[in-house]
Design a protein around this motif. Structure first.
Motif, PDB file in Angstrom:
ATOM      1  N   ALA A  58       0.828  -1.204   0.000  1.00 36.71           N
ATOM      2  CA  ALA A  58       0.000   0.000   0.000  1.00 36.71           C
ATOM      3  C   ALA A  58       0.868   1.261   0.000  1.00 36.71           C
ATOM      4  O   ALA A  58       0.543   2.239  -0.680  1.00 36.71           O
ATOM      5  CB  ALA A  58      -0.933   0.003   1.211  1.00 36.71           C
ATOM      6  N   GLN A  59       1.965   1.240   0.733  1.00 38.41           N
ATOM      7  CA  GLN A  59       2.874   2.390   0.741  1.00 38.41           C
ATOM      8  C   GLN A  59       3.538   2.563  -0.617  1.00 38.41           C
ATOM      9  O   GLN A  59       3.789   3.686  -1.050  1.00 38.41           O
ATOM     10  CB  GLN A  59       3.934   2.221   1.821  1.00 38.41           C
ATOM     11  CG  GLN A  59       3.391   2.322   3.227  1.00 38.41           C
ATOM     12  CD  GLN A  59       4.428   1.971   4.277  1.00 38.41           C
ATOM     13  OE1 GLN A  59       5.517   1.514   3.968  1.00 38.41           O
ATOM     14  NE2 GLN A  59       4.071   2.170   5.541  1.00 38.41           N
ATOM     15  N   SER A  60       3.812   1.480  -1.302  1.00 42.12           N
ATOM     16  CA  SER A  60       4.487   1.542  -2.599  1.00 42.12           C
ATOM     17  C   SER A  60       3.591   2.087  -3.701  1.00 42.12           C
ATOM     18  O   SER A  60       4.074   2.717  -4.640  1.00 42.12           O
ATOM     19  CB  SER A  60       4.985   0.163  -3.013  1.00 42.12           C
ATOM     20  OG  SER A  60       5.912  -0.315  -2.087  1.00 42.12           O
ATOM     21  N   LYS A 106       0.935   4.119  -3.160  1.00 45.59           N
ATOM     22  CA  LYS A 106       0.234   5.317  -2.709  1.00 45.59           C
ATOM     23  C   LYS A 106       0.386   6.430  -3.744  1.00 45.59           C
ATOM     24  O   LYS A 106       1.478   6.708  -4.218  1.00 45.59           O
ATOM     25  CB  LYS A 106       0.801   5.773  -1.363  1.00 45.59           C
ATOM     26  CG  LYS A 106       0.051   6.922  -0.755  1.00 45.59           C
ATOM     27  CD  LYS A 106       0.592   7.248   0.604  1.00 45.59           C
ATOM     28  CE  LYS A 106      -0.202   8.365   1.226  1.00 45.59           C
ATOM     29  NZ  LYS A 106       0.293   8.705   2.551  1.00 45.59           N
ATOM     30  N   GLY A 107      -0.729   7.037  -4.117  1.00 45.94           N
ATOM     31  CA  GLY A 107      -0.722   8.107  -5.089  1.00 45.94           C
ATOM     32  C   GLY A 107      -0.748   7.631  -6.530  1.00 45.94           C
ATOM     33  O   GLY A 107      -0.694   8.437  -7.444  1.00 45.94           O
ATOM     34  N   LYS A 108      -0.835   6.341  -6.744  1.00 46.49           N
ATOM     35  CA  LYS A 108      -0.893   5.781  -8.088  1.00 46.49           C
ATOM     36  C   LYS A 108      -2.210   5.049  -8.264  1.00 46.49           C
ATOM     37  O   LYS A 108      -2.845   4.665  -7.298  1.00 46.49           O
ATOM     38  CB  LYS A 108       0.280   4.828  -8.314  1.00 46.49           C
ATOM     39  CG  LYS A 108       1.615   5.517  -8.249  1.00 46.49           C
ATOM     40  CD  LYS A 108       2.739   4.529  -8.355  1.00 46.49           C
ATOM     41  CE  LYS A 108       4.095   5.174  -8.338  1.00 46.49           C
ATOM     42  NZ  LYS A 108       4.299   6.170  -7.326  1.00 46.49           N
TER      43      LYS A 108
END
Length: 110
Positions: A57-59, A61-63
């Motif tokens: 999820a952190q990887s 994020k924003g995509k």
């Protein structure tokens, strides 16, 4: 959007997490698999899966990516998952071919 960069960031975060996981990606017939070694014997499969999902999820994020993670097997301290970052199926630009589902014909929500 470069999926290789997302994979690189994901594996780096997962390998540097405090839970003691060691992971690598291996493609078999074009399908990506995630191999996760449980270095600490106190970590169970549930906690490892939670850590994997948090790092993924952190990887992304924003995509506009989503995650597909399917458990395959376990061998002593090694977990194997079929693991993919999925790209959206909808068009994101007009190709000029007058398609009936063209993004130009979608109504804005704003």
């Amino acid at each position: 959007m470069e999926l290789d960069l997302v994979w690189e960031r994901f594996l780096e975060q997962l390998n540097h997490s405090e839970t003691g996981l060691s992971a690598y990606k291996k493609e078999v017939t074009g399908i990506p698999f995630l191999y996760v070694s449980l270095l600490a014997s106190t970590i169970g499969r549930e906690q490892a899966e939670h850590t994997i999902k948090v790092c993924a999820a952190q990887s992304i994020k924003g995509k506009r990516l989503s995650l597909l993670m399917e458990y395959v097997r376990e061998d002593s301290h090694l977990l194997v998952y079929r693991f993919r970052f999925l790209v959206p199926q909808e068009k994101m630009f007009c190709c000029g071919n007058l398609c009936p589902d063209c993004i130009r014909f979608k109504h804005s929500r704003y």
